[in-house]
Design an enzyme around this catalytic site. Structure first.
Site, PDB file in Angstrom:
ATOM      1  N   TYR A 103       0.866  -1.285  -0.077  1.00 41.53           N
ATOM      2  CA  TYR A 103       0.042  -0.117  -0.070  1.00 41.53           C
ATOM      3  C   TYR A 103       0.900   1.267  -0.009  1.00 41.53           C
ATOM      4  O   TYR A 103       0.699   2.204  -0.478  1.00 41.53           O
ATOM      5  CB  TYR A 103      -1.117  -0.191   1.322  1.00 41.53           C
ATOM      6  CG  TYR A 103      -1.986  -0.972   1.031  1.00 41.53           C
ATOM      7  CD1 TYR A 103      -3.092  -0.817   0.464  1.00 41.53           C
ATOM      8  CD2 TYR A 103      -1.948  -2.384   1.808  1.00 41.53           C
ATOM      9  CE1 TYR A 103      -3.972  -2.130   0.197  1.00 41.53           C
ATOM     10  CE2 TYR A 103      -2.787  -3.340   1.497  1.00 41.53           C
ATOM     11  CZ  TYR A 103      -3.985  -3.213   0.730  1.00 41.53           C
ATOM     12  OH  TYR A 103      -4.906  -4.129   0.710  1.00 41.53           O
ATOM     13  N   ASN A 128     -12.271  -0.845  -5.452  1.00 43.84           N
ATOM     14  CA  ASN A 128     -11.961  -0.932  -6.707  1.00 43.84           C
ATOM     15  C   ASN A 128     -12.997  -1.698  -7.198  1.00 43.84           C
ATOM     16  O   ASN A 128     -13.379  -2.862  -6.934  1.00 43.84           O
ATOM     17  CB  ASN A 128     -10.694  -1.534  -7.063  1.00 43.84           C
ATOM     18  CG  ASN A 128     -10.500  -1.780  -8.451  1.00 43.84           C
ATOM     19  OD1 ASN A 128     -11.124  -1.428  -9.555  1.00 43.84           O
ATOM     20  ND2 ASN A 128      -9.786  -2.977  -8.796  1.00 43.84           N
ATOM     21  N   CYS A 186      -6.234  -4.835  -8.218  1.00 45.95           N
ATOM     22  CA  CYS A 186      -6.148  -4.597  -6.719  1.00 45.95           C
ATOM     23  C   CYS A 186      -5.559  -5.689  -6.358  1.00 45.95           C
ATOM     24  O   CYS A 186      -5.072  -5.597  -5.110  1.00 45.95           O
ATOM     25  CB  CYS A 186      -7.529  -4.079  -6.525  1.00 45.95           C
ATOM     26  SG  CYS A 186      -8.896  -5.209  -6.605  1.00 45.95           S
ATOM     27  N   HIS A 187      -5.735  -6.948  -6.718  1.00 48.96           N
ATOM     28  CA  HIS A 187      -5.330  -8.277  -6.001  1.00 48.96           C
ATOM     29  C   HIS A 187      -3.722  -8.145  -5.796  1.00 48.96           C
ATOM     30  O   HIS A 187      -3.264  -8.922  -5.221  1.00 48.96           O
ATOM     31  CB  HIS A 187      -5.627  -9.387  -6.637  1.00 48.96           C
ATOM     32  CG  HIS A 187      -5.154  -9.677  -8.309  1.00 48.96           C
ATOM     33  ND1 HIS A 187      -5.857  -8.884  -9.297  1.00 48.96           N
ATOM     34  CD2 HIS A 187      -4.106 -10.172  -8.629  1.00 48.96           C
ATOM     35  CE1 HIS A 187      -4.957  -9.269 -10.352  1.00 48.96           C
ATOM     36  NE2 HIS A 187      -4.052  -9.932 -10.067  1.00 48.96           N
ATOM     37  N   GLU A 201      -0.440 -15.739 -11.747  1.00 45.87           N
ATOM     38  CA  GLU A 201       0.605 -14.819 -12.415  1.00 45.87           C
ATOM     39  C   GLU A 201       2.030 -15.106 -12.208  1.00 45.87           C
ATOM     40  O   GLU A 201       2.761 -14.639 -12.743  1.00 45.87           O
ATOM     41  CB  GLU A 201       0.134 -13.288 -11.802  1.00 45.87           C
ATOM     42  CG  GLU A 201      -0.932 -12.818 -12.368  1.00 45.87           C
ATOM     43  CD  GLU A 201      -1.442 -11.302 -11.930  1.00 45.87           C
ATOM     44  OE1 GLU A 201      -0.360 -10.705 -11.445  1.00 45.87           O
ATOM     45  OE2 GLU A 201      -2.656 -10.750 -12.023  1.00 45.87           O
TER      46      GLU A 201
END
Length: 160
Positions: free
Chosen positions: A97, A120, A128-129, A155
């Protein structure tokens, strides 16, 4: 303004996709706390929704790591600034963050950035993940922390 939506299955559960004439308004898993009660008219044939379904399916298959979709989510000026910054987090990477607050040029706004991140509406496409706690711990996710963990694993090359 008319809103339309469709749904699609995924290995992480049913996904609802909403758009208007300008672009995507939201992408939510069925348990997302931010999904609106009224979605508009169902329209699986709309070009924006069809393209979103194709690109999300490619993402889940490991064939896509960037999205090319028109975005039309609405929020405060601060929220939209944070959401734009989220789209710059590279595929397969995570930011804290604090990193996100720094990216918008407001390093003291860590808490506000966290709140904007949590609001979001366009999951996955506005990633946002990819935002985690400063310690590296997975923090909240409107779609559930387990989904967040699985998206990050995808990912990193682990198939769903």
């Amino acid at each position: 303004m008319k809103t339309i939506y469709t749904t699609m299955p995924s290995l992480l559960g049913t996904i609802t996709i909403q758009a208007n004439e300008y672009g995507l308004l939201g992408i939510w898993f069925e348990t997302c706390t931010t999904k609106p009660g009224e979605l508009g008219q169902r329209d699986s044939e709309h070009p924006v929704l069809s393209l979103a379904v194709v690109q999300l399916a490619e993402y889940f298959s490991g064939l896509r790591n960037e999205f090319d979709l028109p975005l039309a989510a609405t929020g405060t000026a601060f929220q939209t600034q944070v959401w734009r910054a989220l789209t710059t987090i590279p595929y397969g990477e995570t930011w804290s963050y604090q990193d996100l607050a720094n990216a918008i040029g407001n390093p003291k706004a860590v808490r506000a950035v966290g709140l904007a991140n949590g609001r979001n509406p366009i999951s996955i496409v506005v990633p946002c993940h990819r935002v985690i706690g400063k310690s590296g711990k997975l923090t909240g996710y409107a779609g559930g922390v387990e989904r967040k963990q699985r998206l990050l694993a995808l990912e990193q090359g682990t198939p769903l």
